[in-house]
Design a protein around this motif. Structure first.
Motif, PDB file in Angstrom:
ATOM      1  N   GLY A   9       1.258  -1.060  -0.250  1.00 16.91           N
ATOM      2  CA  GLY A   9      -0.055   0.198  -0.043  1.00 16.91           C
ATOM      3  C   GLY A   9       0.713   1.659   0.146  1.00 16.91           C
ATOM      4  N   LEU A  10      -0.343   2.293   0.232  1.00 17.81           N
ATOM      5  CA  LEU A  10       0.906   3.816   0.449  1.00 17.81           C
ATOM      6  C   LEU A  10       0.923   4.154   1.869  1.00 17.81           C
ATOM      7  N   VAL A  11       2.517   4.608   2.329  1.00 17.94           N
ATOM      8  CA  VAL A  11       2.720   4.839   3.188  1.00 17.94           C
ATOM      9  C   VAL A  11       3.271   6.151   3.608  1.00 17.94           C
ATOM     10  N   GLN A  12       3.322   6.847   4.475  1.00 15.88           N
ATOM     11  CA  GLN A  12       4.350   7.491   4.799  1.00 15.88           C
ATOM     12  C   GLN A  12       5.709   7.769   5.025  1.00 15.88           C
ATOM     13  N   PRO A  13       6.867   8.149   4.313  1.00 13.84           N
ATOM     14  CA  PRO A  13       8.176   7.443   5.021  1.00 13.84           C
ATOM     15  C   PRO A  13       7.966   8.000   6.999  1.00 13.84           C
ATOM     16  N   LEU A  87      10.476   2.386   6.641  1.00 13.42           N
ATOM     17  CA  LEU A  87      10.145   3.232   5.416  1.00 13.42           C
ATOM     18  C   LEU A  87      10.685   3.757   4.580  1.00 13.42           C
ATOM     19  N   LYS A  88      11.914   4.059   3.878  1.00  7.51           N
ATOM     20  CA  LYS A  88      11.657   4.853   3.223  1.00  7.51           C
ATOM     21  C   LYS A  88      11.674   4.722   1.676  1.00  7.51           C
ATOM     22  N   SER A  89      11.951   6.062   0.864  1.00  6.64           N
ATOM     23  CA  SER A  89      11.449   6.252  -0.810  1.00  6.64           C
ATOM     24  C   SER A  89      11.392   5.305  -1.498  1.00  6.64           C
ATOM     25  N   ASP A  90      12.844   5.120  -0.464  1.00  7.03           N
ATOM     26  CA  ASP A  90      13.975   3.937  -1.977  1.00  7.03           C
ATOM     27  C   ASP A  90      13.035   2.761  -1.312  1.00  7.03           C
ATOM     28  N   ASP A  91      12.464   2.440  -0.560  1.00  9.58           N
ATOM     29  CA  ASP A  91      12.143   1.206  -0.340  1.00  9.58           C
ATOM     30  C   ASP A  91      10.435   0.714  -1.287  1.00  9.58           C
ATOM     31  N   THR A  92      10.333   2.232  -2.191  1.00  6.84           N
ATOM     32  CA  THR A  92       9.183   1.697  -3.213  1.00  6.84           C
ATOM     33  C   THR A  92       9.172   0.952  -4.633  1.00  6.84           C
ATOM     34  N   ALA A  93       8.562  -0.200  -4.657  1.00  4.16           N
ATOM     35  CA  ALA A  93       9.160  -1.144  -5.162  1.00  4.16           C
ATOM     36  C   ALA A  93       8.107  -1.694  -5.126  1.00  4.16           C
ATOM     37  N   VAL A  94       7.792  -2.794  -6.303  1.00  2.00           N
ATOM     38  CA  VAL A  94       6.757  -4.041  -6.274  1.00  2.00           C
ATOM     39  C   VAL A  94       6.994  -5.385  -5.606  1.00  2.00           C
ATOM     40  N   TYR A  95       6.729  -5.559  -4.538  1.00  2.00           N
ATOM     41  CA  TYR A  95       7.359  -7.303  -3.830  1.00  2.00           C
ATOM     42  C   TYR A  95       7.363  -8.204  -4.387  1.00  2.00           C
ATOM     43  N   TYR A  96       7.847  -8.544  -4.476  1.00  2.00           N
ATOM     44  CA  TYR A  96       7.176 -10.844  -4.727  1.00  2.00           C
ATOM     45  C   TYR A  96       7.963 -11.525  -4.209  1.00  2.00           C
ATOM     46  N   CYS A  97       7.360 -12.462  -3.151  1.00  2.00           N
ATOM     47  CA  CYS A  97       7.914 -13.431  -2.462  1.00  2.00           C
ATOM     48  C   CYS A  97       7.865 -14.579  -3.257  1.00  2.00           C
ATOM     49  N   ALA A  98       8.309 -15.574  -2.962  1.00  2.00           N
ATOM     50  CA  ALA A  98       8.469 -16.849  -4.240  1.00  2.00           C
ATOM     51  C   ALA A  98       9.183 -18.506  -3.327  1.00  2.00           C
ATOM     52  N   ALA A  99       9.474 -18.879  -3.427  1.00  3.30           N
ATOM     53  CA  ALA A  99      10.208 -20.438  -2.664  1.00  3.30           C
ATOM     54  C   ALA A  99      11.211 -21.157  -3.195  1.00  3.30           C
ATOM     55  N   ARG A 120       2.618 -13.009  -7.425  1.00  3.99           N
ATOM     56  CA  ARG A 120       2.523 -11.974  -8.381  1.00  3.99           C
ATOM     57  C   ARG A 120       2.991 -10.533  -7.890  1.00  3.99           C
ATOM     58  N   GLY A 121       3.184 -10.472  -7.106  1.00  2.00           N
ATOM     59  CA  GLY A 121       3.370  -9.263  -6.117  1.00  2.00           C
ATOM     60  C   GLY A 121       2.610  -8.402  -5.733  1.00  2.00           C
ATOM     61  N   THR A 122       2.690  -7.395  -4.823  1.00  4.12           N
ATOM     62  CA  THR A 122       2.277  -6.605  -4.344  1.00  4.12           C
ATOM     63  C   THR A 122       2.821  -4.995  -4.169  1.00  4.12           C
ATOM     64  N   GLN A 123       2.335  -4.185  -4.780  1.00  3.22           N
ATOM     65  CA  GLN A 123       3.085  -3.050  -4.772  1.00  3.22           C
ATOM     66  C   GLN A 123       3.504  -2.160  -3.398  1.00  3.22           C
ATOM     67  N   VAL A 124       4.403  -1.840  -3.444  1.00  2.00           N
ATOM     68  CA  VAL A 124       4.761  -0.679  -1.980  1.00  2.00           C
ATOM     69  C   VAL A 124       4.652   0.607  -2.531  1.00  2.00           C
ATOM     70  N   THR A 125       4.472   1.830  -1.743  1.00  2.00           N
ATOM     71  CA  THR A 125       4.382   2.672  -2.217  1.00  2.00           C
ATOM     72  C   THR A 125       4.673   3.961  -0.830  1.00  2.00           C
ATOM     73  N   VAL A 126       6.058   4.474  -0.869  1.00  3.75           N
ATOM     74  CA  VAL A 126       6.585   5.644   0.252  1.00  3.75           C
ATOM     75  C   VAL A 126       6.806   7.081  -0.642  1.00  3.75           C
TER      76      VAL A 126
END
Length: 128
Positions: A9-13, A87-99, A120-126
């Motif tokens: 989701g969207l989160v502030q720094p 969280l920092k702005s540089d953490d903004t990305a699509v996050y994927y889990c893998a096995a 499939r990934g989940t969007q993280v926006t800082v």
């Protein structure tokens, strides 16, 4: 085998998020014998490992998230988590889990090619 990531989701720094990755198609036995990883990818950049947890519960973190992120697993629920704090702005990305179901007990895989199943990934926006 399917991996479903959630919690982005969207989160502030300075804020926090907790990602979860639920694995279906695994038996509880199979999941507990798999290493699990979190990767992220932002526009124009290669996919990079964020954190990985082995079968024994040992973990690896990339340098940029050490002290801020924590990976954990609940084998009873076939779920792996990524707690992300400060969280920092540089953490903004699509996050994927893998096995990695072929991981041996003593290893913590950190290279994308070692993981054969991906969510499939989940969007993280800082952002403020």
């Amino acid at each position: 085998v399917q991996l479903q990531a959630s919690g982005g989701g969207l989160v502030q720094p300075g804020g926090s998020l907790r990602l979860a990755c639920a694995a279906s198609g695994f038996t509880r036995y199979t999941f507990s014998r798999s290493a699990m990883g979190w990767f992220r990818q932002s526009p124009g950049k290669e996919r990079e490992v964020v954190a990985s947890i082995g079968r024994s519960g040992s973990s690896y973190y990339t340098d940029s998230v050490k002290g801020r992120f924590s990976i954990s697993r609940d084998n009873a629920k076939n779920t792996v988590y990524l707690q992300m704090n400060n969280l920092k702005s540089d953490d903004t990305a699509v996050y994927y889990c893998a096995a990695d179901s072929t991981a041996i007990l003593t290893t913590i895989p950190i290279v994308a090619s070692e993981f054969e199943s991906w969510g499939r990934g989940t969007q993280v926006t800082v952002s403020s």
